[in-house]
Structures are given as structure tokens and as C-alpha cells.
Enzyme design. Structure first.
Site, short mmCIF file in Angstrom:
data_model
loop_
_atom_site.label_atom_id
_atom_site.label_comp_id
_atom_site.label_asym_id
_atom_site.label_seq_id
_atom_site.Cartn_x
_atom_site.Cartn_y
_atom_site.Cartn_z
N CYS A 1 -5.20 -3.12 2.80
CA CYS A 1 -4.74 -2.97 4.49
C CYS A 1 -6.60 -3.02 5.13
O CYS A 1 -7.08 -4.25 5.32
CB CYS A 1 -4.53 -1.33 4.21
SG CYS A 1 -3.20 -1.42 6.21
N GLU B 1 0.51 -1.26 -0.25
CA GLU B 1 0.06 -0.16 0.01
C GLU B 1 1.01 1.01 0.14
O GLU B 1 2.10 1.33 0.90
CB GLU B 1 -0.81 -0.09 1.34
CG GLU B 1 -1.67 1.61 1.39
CD GLU B 1 -2.24 0.62 2.69
OE1 GLU B 1 -3.68 1.57 2.60
OE2 GLU B 1 -2.02 0.72 4.00
N LYS C 1 -9.77 2.45 -2.27
CA LYS C 1 -10.19 1.44 -0.70
C LYS C 1 -11.25 2.26 -0.06
O LYS C 1 -11.65 3.38 0.17
CB LYS C 1 -9.22 2.29 0.48
CG LYS C 1 -8.66 1.89 1.68
CD LYS C 1 -7.28 2.21 2.12
CE LYS C 1 -6.77 1.54 3.27
NZ LYS C 1 -5.85 2.37 4.16
#
Length: 259
Positions: free
Chosen positions: A144, A44, A110
Site C-alpha cells: 500500500c 492488504e 511494511k
């Protein structure tokens, strides 16, 4: 013959908020990856680290990081995956880019922004998953904090591989290790987690624990704790087919709609 993929995972340190230096460093690290790899995965925000100074280091979809990914993909003739800090239409995104060898790009923004660190105050959340087909595999890449939300990762679309790119700190490594394995088991698919190492400017320590799990939660590949490394692994669609034929658990999953 059932399809297989050779996938190269890059567990690396970052140079804080220095896009050019990170790209130079990563170019050197992946130089020896064999030409026959099908996919290279970076952590990331691999070009900046997990910074909230978006206005200072964000780039456009024509920026250095994106163009570098496209160049690597074309030169290595493989997919290149990782997330970058992107500015678009007046907003900032933690955006996972998938660069294809023909120059085509796909992306995923995300969805679950890490409010514990104030990410939700800086970035705009995504609304849709990205699922794409590549060489016989259906692939869903996530970022994540998404790992903590099993509904978002739930295999409702015959996914064969879920990828998590991350900046996941050492203080919560037990959760990282446990949840990666859980996502593989509950979804009867391969799961890959690619995490960074080193210390960032927020004094957070990262120890990696990048890994690949099969559809039963078995460990196929795990990285040495705290060490930079590039390692490759092959996964076989035959394993997915046989596992789902023997254990038909996905047929009993709940139907739901995410709002």
C-alpha cells in the site's frame, strides 16, 4: 521458451475484524480459480480490514490466516500472497506473507507505515525488502503506502515483477492509478496492484482499481470500479527481456544506500 506466470488477482470486500468470516468468504470466491494458476494475490489485511485494533485481532505466524494461506497454496499448487495483522515478539506488524506450495513461507513487514491514519503508532516498521525467485521471475512484493516512495521500490536487483497489496481509498484513486503506472515505467518491470472494495468501519470507501501494467506502463488488466471480482492474467518474461534490451534506461540509474 521464456518463462511465463499466470496470476490471479482477488479484488474483494472485507468483513470488519472477523478473520473466520473473511476466510470462509474468500475460500468461496477463489474456489473456481483454475488449477494451473501460478499465484493468487489478496489485498492488504484481507482477513481483518485496515483496523488499528491490533491487540484484538492480531494473530501469530501459526494463526488462522497464515495456516489458511498455506492450505490454499498446497491445494492449488501455487503461491498465495497477501498481508495479515501479525503479533510477534511483543510487537505488531502489517506483514505480507508469501506461502509456497511446499509449505515454505517468506514475509515482508511494511516499511512505510501510514502515519495519516496512525498506523505508525500501532505497528512496527519493517527494515528490509523481500525479493525472491519463482518460476524464472524475480519478484518484490510491497504494501500500500510503500507505493508513494519510489526509492524503496526502485529496481536495483533485476526485479521482473513488483506487487502492491493495498487498502487504498477512493478519495485518492488518482494517485493509486498514476503511481502504479509510474513504478512500472521507471523500473522497466511488470507492476501489479491488488486493492479492496466496499466500505470499512471508518466510513472509508474503496473502489478497487486493481490492475496489471507492463514494463512500458501499458495496461494489461484493469478491474471494474467498485466490484468484487477474481480475474487472472498471464505475464511473459520475454516482454521484460525485449524491453530492457531496447531501452537500457536501468543502466543509467543512480547508486544509493537506504538507511
Amino acid at each position: 521458451m521464456k518463462p511465463s506466470l499466470t496470476i490471479s488477482l482477488v479484488q474483494t470486500n472485507n468483513i470488519w475484524e472477523n478473520i473466520e468470516a473473511n476466510l470462509i468468504s474468500l475460500s468461496s470466491k477463489i474456489n473456481d480459480i483454475e488449477e494451473q494458476t501460478d499465484m493468487i494475490i489478496f489485498p492488504e489485511l484481507f482477513s481483518t480490514g485496515f483496523t488499528m485494533e491490533a491487540d484484538k485481532v492480531a494473530e501469530s505466524m501459526d494463526g488462522k490466516g497464515v495456516l489458511w494461506m498455506k492450505g490454499i497454496s498446497k491445494r492449488k499448487n501455487c503461491l498465495v500472497i497477501g498481508s495479515l495483522l501479525i503479533r510477534e515478539s511483543g510487537a505488531f506488524f502489517n506483514r505480507l506473507i508469501v506461502a509456497f506450495p511446499d509449505g515454505h513461507l517468506e514475509h515482508y513487514d511494511k516499511r512505510h507505515l501510514f502515519s495519516f491514519a496512525g498506523e505508525d503508532k500501532v505497528f512496527k516498521a519493517g527494515k528490509e525488502r523481500l525479493i525472491f525467485d519463482y518460476k524464472g521471475f524475480r519478484i518484490c512484493p510491497l504494501i500500500c503506502y510503500d507505493l508513494r516512495f519510489p526509492v524503496w521500490a526502485r529496481n536495483t536487483d533485476n526485479i521482473d515483477l513488483i506487487i502492491f497489496v493495498a487498502n487504498w481509498p477512493n478519495a485518492r484513486m488518482l494517485a493509486w492509478d498514476t503511481l502504479l503506472k509510474a513504478r512500472a515505467i521507471e523500473n522497466l518491470c511488470y507492476v501489479i496492484g491488488v486493492n479492496r472494495v466496499g466500505e470499512d468501519n471508518n466510513k472509508l470507501i474503496y473502489t478497487g482499481h486493481s490492475a496489471v501494467y507492463d514494463a512500458m506502463g501499458g495496461t494489461i488488466l484493469s478491474f471494474e470500479t467498485g466490484k468484487e471480482a477474481v480475474r487472472s492474467v498471464s505475464i511473459d518474461l520475454k516482454h521484460i527481456i525485449q524491453t530492457r534490451r531496447q531501452f537500457r534506461f536501468l543502466e543509467d540509474r543512480d547508486d544509493f544506500v537506504i538507511k
